[in-house]
Each structure stands twice: as structure tokens, then as C-alpha cells.
Design an enzyme around this catalytic site. Structure first.
Site, PDB file in Angstrom:
ATOM      1  N   THR A 109     -15.832  -2.277  -9.726  1.00 12.41           N
ATOM      2  CA  THR A 109     -17.065  -1.527  -9.253  1.00 12.41           C
ATOM      3  C   THR A 109     -18.550  -1.943 -10.250  1.00 12.41           C
ATOM      4  O   THR A 109     -18.149  -1.817 -11.318  1.00 12.41           O
ATOM      5  CB  THR A 109     -16.924  -0.226  -9.021  1.00 12.41           C
ATOM      6  N   ASP A 110     -19.393  -1.582  -9.968  1.00 16.13           N
ATOM      7  CA  ASP A 110     -20.900  -1.516 -10.569  1.00 16.13           C
ATOM      8  C   ASP A 110     -20.948  -0.330 -11.316  1.00 16.13           C
ATOM      9  O   ASP A 110     -21.395  -0.316 -12.149  1.00 16.13           O
ATOM     10  CB  ASP A 110     -21.913  -1.782  -9.781  1.00 16.13           C
ATOM     11  N   GLU A 111     -20.003   0.598 -10.819  1.00 14.80           N
ATOM     12  CA  GLU A 111     -20.074   2.060 -11.382  1.00 14.80           C
ATOM     13  C   GLU A 111     -19.668   1.960 -13.012  1.00 14.80           C
ATOM     14  O   GLU A 111     -19.894   2.857 -13.818  1.00 14.80           O
ATOM     15  CB  GLU A 111     -19.528   3.129 -10.628  1.00 14.80           C
TER      16      GLU A 111
ATOM     17  N   ASP B 155       0.759  -1.143   0.017  1.00 10.96           N
ATOM     18  CA  ASP B 155      -0.188  -0.097  -0.086  1.00 10.96           C
ATOM     19  C   ASP B 155       1.090   1.309  -0.066  1.00 10.96           C
ATOM     20  O   ASP B 155       1.740   1.184   0.670  1.00 10.96           O
ATOM     21  CB  ASP B 155      -0.893  -0.034   1.320  1.00 10.96           C
TER      22      ASP B 155
ATOM     23  N   GLU C  36      -7.706   4.595  -6.480  1.00 13.26           N
ATOM     24  CA  GLU C  36      -8.437   6.095  -6.170  1.00 13.26           C
ATOM     25  C   GLU C  36      -9.992   5.723  -6.413  1.00 13.26           C
ATOM     26  O   GLU C  36     -10.249   5.202  -7.443  1.00 13.26           O
ATOM     27  CB  GLU C  36      -8.031   7.014  -6.709  1.00 13.26           C
TER      28      GLU C  36
ATOM     29  N   ASP D  25       4.323   1.931  -4.266  1.00 12.12           N
ATOM     30  CA  ASP D  25       3.102   2.252  -5.248  1.00 12.12           C
ATOM     31  C   ASP D  25       3.123   1.053  -6.258  1.00 12.12           C
ATOM     32  O   ASP D  25       4.229   0.858  -6.684  1.00 12.12           O
ATOM     33  CB  ASP D  25       3.303   3.701  -5.933  1.00 12.12           C
TER      34      ASP D  25
ATOM     35  N   ARG E  76     -28.708   3.246  -4.260  1.00 12.63           N
ATOM     36  CA  ARG E  76     -27.766   2.482  -4.256  1.00 12.63           C
ATOM     37  C   ARG E  76     -27.760   1.076  -3.657  1.00 12.63           C
ATOM     38  O   ARG E  76     -28.785   0.803  -2.765  1.00 12.63           O
ATOM     39  CB  ARG E  76     -26.365   2.893  -3.377  1.00 12.63           C
TER      40      ARG E  76
ATOM     41  N   TYR F 279     -13.737   8.668 -12.390  1.00  8.97           N
ATOM     42  CA  TYR F 279     -13.240   7.427 -11.419  1.00  8.97           C
ATOM     43  C   TYR F 279     -13.891   6.098 -12.270  1.00  8.97           C
ATOM     44  O   TYR F 279     -13.198   5.245 -12.337  1.00  8.97           O
ATOM     45  CB  TYR F 279     -14.291   7.385 -10.338  1.00  8.97           C
TER      46      TYR F 279
ATOM     47  N   ARG G 185     -23.908  16.758  -7.365  1.00  8.65           N
ATOM     48  CA  ARG G 185     -22.604  16.834  -8.376  1.00  8.65           C
ATOM     49  C   ARG G 185     -23.026  16.405  -9.773  1.00  8.65           C
ATOM     50  O   ARG G 185     -23.709  15.877  -9.909  1.00  8.65           O
ATOM     51  CB  ARG G 185     -21.899  15.754  -7.681  1.00  8.65           C
TER      52      ARG G 185
ATOM     53  N   ALA H  51      -6.105  -1.695  -5.151  1.00  6.18           N
ATOM     54  CA  ALA H  51      -5.315  -0.493  -5.003  1.00  6.18           C
ATOM     55  C   ALA H  51      -5.988   0.476  -5.813  1.00  6.18           C
ATOM     56  O   ALA H  51      -6.169   0.137  -7.177  1.00  6.18           O
ATOM     57  CB  ALA H  51      -3.867  -0.440  -5.360  1.00  6.18           C
TER      58      ALA H  51
ATOM     59  N   ASN I 246     -20.176  -0.679  -0.811  1.00  2.00           N
ATOM     60  CA  ASN I 246     -19.898  -1.373   0.582  1.00  2.00           C
ATOM     61  C   ASN I 246     -20.099  -0.512   1.594  1.00  2.00           C
ATOM     62  O   ASN I 246     -19.896   0.685   1.658  1.00  2.00           O
ATOM     63  CB  ASN I 246     -18.502  -2.070   0.602  1.00  2.00           C
TER      64      ASN I 246
ATOM     65  N   LYS J  81     -11.732   2.899 -13.637  1.00  3.26           N
ATOM     66  CA  LYS J  81     -11.906   1.464 -13.336  1.00  3.26           C
ATOM     67  C   LYS J  81     -12.450   0.633 -14.680  1.00  3.26           C
ATOM     68  O   LYS J  81     -12.008  -0.735 -14.630  1.00  3.26           O
ATOM     69  CB  LYS J  81     -12.983   1.422 -12.430  1.00  3.26           C
TER      70      LYS J  81
END
Length: 363
Positions: free
Chosen positions: A153-155, A39, A108, A83, A242, A178, A309, A106, A208, A182
Site C-alpha cells: 500500500t502507499d500508506e 483464504d 488485515e 491461514d 486520496r 495497519y 480518527r 492476504a 482501490n 504492511k
């Protein structure tokens, strides 16, 4: 198929989901391997999140397991600050440990931060993942008994209307820097599997919640502000929906995928707990009032609707039929029970919250 791992490299293991996953594995009787936690300790990571694990399983508990060494009386946990974009550091880890599995947490992850500064997300989430993949490809040539797992992610699927749900066949349609970063990482994982034969799996998970989550995220942010008696900023009309999943149920899903998931396959993981943000805020108010002895009406008066946003996705929901059918997974923690446990955790861990907030946040 039932994979075993002698040396599991967990990237981003000082973050929310990563630290809970590591703690979950050490609580299992059927996991006897070593975990190497890598990390960079950015603002969202805290080594203190695993202080108990490090004390019990780290090098102070015995001689650290090295490549080819005996496991008798050996420590089973190692932390390395690095990193994942640092290729030389990754190669050193592969030299030091005979890494046979990678779980890539890992990243953002905060959408607001990605809108304010997308370049950092490109570097961490895309370049970082590609570097990790490339080192694994070179070090695992011809090794079908290895596995790279990408935690996504589901996004990446975008947004839903009032009905329907995402599954593994849903088209990618990211709507924020973001989620775009991903999605790009997911495509890179698939490309390395197809082009180089790298054994890999992907999971796309819903929102989560649980202990050790950074206070900039929705649920802990509301809890921390309620405990402090501060205003509760809710985007827009608060009707964004969500699908919530307790982090321990997520950890269990990941372990099943690592052990028995089909190579080259992706798995959608959701809790089946769809809630509108405003409804969730009201439930958290009730729970904080009960657990912290506060007045409910006073807490409700703290709600403030703030401008939405940019590009805020309206609704997420996940169809987890594949992982339920193929791997026998199902959520075990009821949403209300999990929320109450989470409220109690943040109530009792104010020092940990203060430490993370001191690193910097938009909260």
C-alpha cells in the site's frame, strides 16, 4: 523477460482485490495456468465473490490439475480454506501443486480496526507474510524461474502536504498500526530477496474501488448508506485527499509486474485521481440519486461530520512513472465511469452486502 505461471498461489483471493484479480486472469487469453486461492475467510472474505469462477473453472469442471498432471480437460481453479500462518497447510499446498508463483493479498487492511486492535494486524500481516516467504524460500531453493509478489500500500510512506507524490524511492514513514504492519512485511520481502535470493517484487498501490469491496471501506460504505437512507459519517472536515484506482486497473498492473517486472524491484501504482473525501461524497450522492431515483437534496442532508480518527493521514498521491515507462501500464477506466459502475454494482448486489455485514463490521 516474460514469465509464465502454471500454478499461481493467490493468498487472500476471497477478498476485494484478490477476487477481482483472479477474475481478471481468467478473462485473459494469455493466462492458461491454474490458480490456487488460499483464504482464511475472515470477516472481509467471501467465497461467494468467486462463485461464478469456481463453477466455471473449479473441480466440478474437470479433474483438478495436480503436480505433473496433464492439463487436458483439467479444472484450473482450486479453493483452500487456510491461514497463511499455518506452515503445514502451506507445505501441503506445495506438495499438491507445483506452485511457481505467489501473489500475497492476504492481510488485515482496515485502519480503524488496526487502531482498535493492532495485535491482529501484526499476526496477519507480518507473521503471515514471513511464514509464506519462508515456505517459498525452502521449496524454491535455487529456482530463479519462480516469483513471490507482495501486494502493499502507499500508506507505508506516511502522509503528504499539499504538493508532491510518493514514488518507489519515498522513505517509509507509516503512521498507523495497519501501515506499520504492511511496511514490516515489505521489509521482510526485501530481506528474503537479499539474504536468500528469493525472487520477489513489491507493488505499493493507492486506494482501490470497485465491485466486491467490503462495505466498511469508504466508497462502498457511502454508497450502501445512501441507498439505505442512513447518515453518512465523514471524518473531520472531509478534506483528506486520496488517489483512487479502479480495482481492474490494479489487476492489470499486477499481471504486468508478474510477467515482466524486474526481480527485486518495487512499483508504485496510482490512478491519478486525487479527490478530497467530502468532494467524493457529493459526487456519490449525485450518482446514487441518478441511478437509484433518489432526491439529491435529501441525500445531501445525510452528511454528518464526525470526530477525526487518530493519526489520520491528510493526503496521498502516487507517481506511477516507473510502471508506466518500464511496463507500459496506464489506467484505462475513467474515475467517473468507474464510480457509476460501482454504484450500480452495489445497488444490484444487496444480498452480497448483507452477507458480509452479517460477519461483523464497524460500519
Amino acid at each position: 523477460m516474460d514469465r509464465t505461471f502454471r500454478a499461481l498461489l493467490v493468498t487472500g483471493g476471497a477478498g476485494f482485490i484478490g477476487s477481482n484479480f483472479i477474475r481478471y486472469l481468467f478473462g485473459l487469453d494469455d493466462f492458461t495456468g491454474t490458480i490456487i486461492n488460499v483464504d482464511a475467510l475472515s470477516y472481509a472474505g467471501s467465497r461467494e465473490s468467486l462463485a461464478d469462477v469456481e463453477e466455471r473453472y473449479g473441480s466440478s469442471a474437470g479433474t483438478l490439475v495436480r503436480s505433473g498432471s496433464s492439463r487436458d480437460q483439467a479444472a484450473r481453479y482450486a479453493f483452500r480454506m487456510a491461514d497463511i500462518r499455518d506452515r503445514s497447510a502451506l507445505n501441503e499446498l506445495f506438495d499438491e501443486f507445483d506452485v511457481d508463483g505467489i501473489v500475497n493479498f492476504a492481510a488485515e487492511t482496515h485502519v480503524d480496526r488496526s487502531i482498535a486492535g493492532p495485535a491482529e494486524f501484526v499476526q496477519a500481516n507480518i507473521v503471515g507474510c514471513q511464514t509464506l516467504l519462508d515456505v517459498a524460500r525452502q521449496r524454491w531453493k535455487g529456482r530463479g524461474d519462480r516469483l513471490f509478489h507482495q501486494v502493499s500500500t502507499d500508506e507505508v510512506f506516511g502522509t503528504l502536504g499539499e504538493t508532491g507524490s510518493f514514488n518507489e524511492d519515498s522513505p517509509y514513514s507509516p503512521r498507523s498500526p495497519y501501515s506499520a504492519s504492511k511496511a514490516s512485511a515489505d521489509f521482510m520481502v526485501r530481506a528474503y530477496g537479499h539474504s536468500y535470493g528469493l525472487p520477489a517484487t513489491i507493488s505499493n498501490c493507492g486506494n482501490n474501488y470497485g465491485p466486491y469491496q467490503h462495505p466498511e471501506k469508504f466508497i462502498p460504505r457511502m454508497i450502501v448508506k445512501l441507498l439505505a437512507g442512513e447518515p453518512l459519517p465523514v471524518y473531520g472536515d472531509g478534506l483528506q485527499v486520496r488517489d483512487w484506482l479502479h480495482v481492474n486497473d490494479h489487476a492489470r498492473a499486477l499481471w504486468l509486474i508478474l510477467r515482466r517486472g524486474q526481480e527485486g524491484r518495487s512499483y508504485a501504482v496510482g490512478g491519478g485521481n486525487e479527490r478530497a473525501n467530502m468532494a467524493l461524497v457529493h459526487r456519490l450522492i449525485d450518482l446514487v440519486a441518478e441511478e437509484a431515483g433518489k432526491d439529491t437534496a435529501s441525500l445531501r442532508s445525510l452528511i454528518e461530520n464526525v470526530p477525526d480518527r487518530p493519526g489520520h493521514d491528510r493526503r496521498y498521491a502516487i507517481d506511477s512513472a516507473r510502471i508506466r515507462t518500464e511496463l507500459g501500464w496506464a489506467p484505462a477506466i475513467g474515475f467517473d465511469d468507474g464510480l457509476r459502475e460501482t454504484v450500480r454494482w452495489y445497488r444490484d448486489h444487496s444480498a452480497w452486502v448483507t452477507e458480509l455485514l452479517a460477519k461483523g463490521t464497524h460500519a
